[in-house]
Design an enzyme around this catalytic site. Structure first.
Site, PDB file in Angstrom:
ATOM      1  CE  LYS A   1      10.048  53.106 133.715  1.00  0.00           C
ATOM      2  NZ  LYS A   1       8.694  52.784 133.411  1.00  0.00           N
TER       3      LYS A   1
ATOM      4  NE  ARG B   1       2.014  58.197 128.108  1.00  0.00           N
ATOM      5  CZ  ARG B   1       2.248  57.487 129.249  1.00  0.00           C
ATOM      6  NH1 ARG B   1       3.449  57.053 129.373  1.00  0.00           N
ATOM      7  NH2 ARG B   1       1.345  57.452 130.186  1.00  0.00           N
TER       8      ARG B   1
ATOM      9  NE  ARG C   1       2.812  46.769 138.467  1.00  0.00           N
ATOM     10  CZ  ARG C   1       3.341  47.917 137.710  1.00  0.00           C
ATOM     11  NH1 ARG C   1       4.531  47.456 136.914  1.00  0.00           N
ATOM     12  NH2 ARG C   1       2.993  48.896 137.837  1.00  0.00           N
TER      13      ARG C   1
ATOM     14  CB  SER D   1      -3.976  54.271 136.554  1.00  0.00           C
ATOM     15  OG  SER D   1      -2.844  53.758 135.900  1.00  0.00           O
TER      16      SER D   1
ATOM     17  CG  ASP E   1       6.838  56.128 138.828  1.00  0.00           C
ATOM     18  OD1 ASP E   1       6.151  55.280 139.398  1.00  0.00           O
ATOM     19  OD2 ASP E   1       6.646  56.688 137.576  1.00  0.00           O
TER      20      ASP E   1
ATOM     21  CE  LYS F   1       2.591  52.639 140.795  1.00  0.00           C
ATOM     22  NZ  LYS F   1       2.082  52.942 139.483  1.00  0.00           N
TER      23      LYS F   1
HETATM   24  C1  S3P Z   1       3.156  55.616 134.175  1.00  0.00           C
HETATM   25  C2  S3P Z   1       2.243  55.757 135.185  1.00  0.00           C
HETATM   26  C3  S3P Z   1       2.372  55.247 136.513  1.00  0.00           C
HETATM   27  C4  S3P Z   1       3.893  55.229 136.944  1.00  0.00           C
HETATM   28  C5  S3P Z   1       4.691  54.323 135.883  1.00  0.00           C
HETATM   29  C6  S3P Z   1       4.620  55.049 134.565  1.00  0.00           C
HETATM   30  C7  S3P Z   1       3.182  56.128 132.737  1.00  0.00           C
HETATM   31  O1  S3P Z   1       1.821  54.292 136.578  1.00  0.00           O
HETATM   32  O2  S3P Z   1       3.880  54.514 138.067  1.00  0.00           O
HETATM   33  O3  S3P Z   1       5.800  54.348 136.395  1.00  0.00           O
HETATM   34  O4  S3P Z   1       4.062  55.950 131.891  1.00  0.00           O
HETATM   35  O5  S3P Z   1       1.944  56.217 132.261  1.00  0.00           O
HETATM   36  P1  S3P Z   1       0.101  54.229 137.095  1.00  0.00           P
HETATM   37  O6  S3P Z   1      -0.635  54.744 135.821  1.00  0.00           O
HETATM   38  O7  S3P Z   1      -0.404  52.702 136.957  1.00  0.00           O
HETATM   39  O8  S3P Z   1      -0.097  54.903 138.258  1.00  0.00           O
END
Ligand code: S3P
Length: 428
Positions: free
Chosen positions: A17, A22, A119, A163, A310, A337
């Site tokens: 995902k 990206r 969020r 993050s 996650d 989340k």
């Molecule tokens: C993600 C980063 C994480 C993750 C999310 C996907 C990403 O979130 O929990 O499911 O694709 O960069 P955070 O960057 O807010 O921790």
């Protein structure tokens, strides 16, 4: 109902995902045709497709095998004339906020569903403002957000939260800044954005641990295969760990070290886990095997949290079956989340007979407790729904899950695969 047979065989989880998001967003940056094989076609990634099509990208092909996008490149983007619906996707909204600062002029408004609208977005708006961007949020720091396009200043941005989404937003905003942009993160997070930007020819540097610098945009169109998602594979890996006699091979999955925290935690709980790398660049990819084993309790280190963020609800479920007291703390991020996962997971596991103590930043879990059946809620959260399904496979009585459709966010075929495995039909 409890599964009475082991899980044995080979399974290829759906496309990753994070990497699919990206790939879609980066494709918008470079003029030309982009080929993305093995993409995840799910509600979340469709949100990113909505954003890039609003900027002028066209979808040439979107089949289960591949996604082909034709992009006018950043120079040719339109000013989105209507607010863009990011659905449930934090990745679309947060990375999107960075991306759309690249509009030469104009304004992009991003909104989302009720979960996404709760969020925190100020964590992205603030660093972007430090680079000179004009970003509006609601006064609570939540969506809808409005981001003005226009040239940004360079500089060093120190992030307050670990993050990958915030880091990626700043990197994307930095691509056209007047001078290089450096991001400093408090703990390492998944590095897909920097890897993919570098693979497309953008000048990306990691001058020291915790630092990433960008000094210009990518140049080449994407021709890329998305690895399988280790976070989706984790649900089957958990089942393999729990069901006696199991041995599962997850094939073609991302082996990016920033994504393997769950598998490292499984190994810490005594579960035999092996990795075989078959490709290193741009994303490490290969096979993970997991076999069943008696579970020892887990003491998760707070600094390991970003790499397993996650999968923490699933780890909490495993901890209910471990022989002793497990501690999962330092994870207050879970409160923001898709649902408040500390509360929704504690509620789910407690309803099924788990002994779970809720803390502001995680749980203390007393195991092992047999899981009974019961009525549980997904709270609109795909990962809570799939954790409940794994619990049902080892629970003694039926589990009724309300809101199971949430799995469509990241794993639309989850229940089809689950039913097949539940009937003992071999994994492919
Ligand atoms: C993600 C980063 C994480 C993750 C999310 C996907 C990403 O979130 O929990 O499911 O694709 O960069 P955070 O960057 O807010 O921790």
């Amino acid at each position: 109902m409890p599964w009475t047979h082991p899980l044995r065989g080979r399974l290829r989880p759906p496309g990753d995902k994070s990497i699919t998001h990206r790939a879609i967003l980066l494709a918008a940056l470079v003029a030309g045709q982009h080929q993305i094989e093995g993409w995840l076609d799910a509600e979340d990634t469709r949100s990113s497709l909505r954003l890039v099509t609003a900027l002028g990208v066209s979808v040439v092909e979107a089949t289960t095998e591949r996604l082909i996008l034709e992009s006018p490149g950043r120079e040719g983007w339109h000013d989105p004339s209507i607010p863009v619906d990011c659905g449930n996707s934090g990745t679309t909204m947060r990375l999107g906020m960075g991306l759309v600062t690249g509009l030469r002029e104009g304004l992009t408004v991003l909104w989302g569903d009720s979960s996404l609208s709760r969020r925190p977005m100020a964590r992205v708006a603030e660093p972007l403002r430090q680079l000179g961007a004009t970003v509006l949020t609601r006064s609570s720091g939540t969506a809808p957000v409005a981001v003005a396009g226009g040239p940004l200043e360079g500089g060093t941005v120190e992030l307050a939260v670990a993050s990958a989404q915030v880091k990626s937003a700043v990197l994307l905003a930095g691509l056209w800044a007047k001078s290089p942009v450096a991001v400093v993160e408090p703990l390492p997070t998944r590095d897909h954005t920097e890897r993919m930007l570098a693979a497309l020819g953008a000048p990306v540097d990691r001058p020291r641990p915790g630092w990433v610098m960008v000094a210009g945009p990518p140049e080449r169109p994407l021709d890329f295969r998305v690895p399988g998602d280790p976070s989706s594979g984790a649900f089957w890996a958990a089942l393999a760990a729990l069901l006696p006699g199991s041995h599962l091979e997850l094939e073609g999955v991302s082996l990016n070290p920033g994504r393997l925290g769950f598998y490292r935690a499984l190994a810490d709980m005594g579960v035999p886990v092996t990795y075989t790398i078959v490709q290193d660049e741009p994303e490490p990819l290969g096979r993970i095997t997991v076999s069943s084993h008696r579970l020892t309790p887990l003491a998760l280190k707070p600094e390991a949290v970003p790499e397993v963020i996650d999968e923490l609800p699933l780890l909490a479920l495993l901890a209910t079956q471990a022989h002793g007291t497990s501690t999962i703390r330092g994870a207050a991020e879970l409160r923001v989340k898709e649902s408040d996962r500390i509360r929704t997971t504690a509620e789910l596991l407690t309803a099924l007979g788990g002994a779970v103590e809720e803390h502001p930043d995680g749980w203390v879990i007393y195991g092992p407790t047999p899981l009974s059946g019961g009525r549980v809620q997904a709270h609109g959260d795909h990962r809570v729904a799939m954790t409940a399904a794994v619990a049902a496979a080892v629970a003694r009585q039926p589990v009724w899950l309300e809101g199971a459709e949430a799995v469509a966010i990241s794993y639309p075929e989850f229940f089809a695969t689950y039913d097949r495995l539940a009937q003992g039909i071999g994994v492919e």
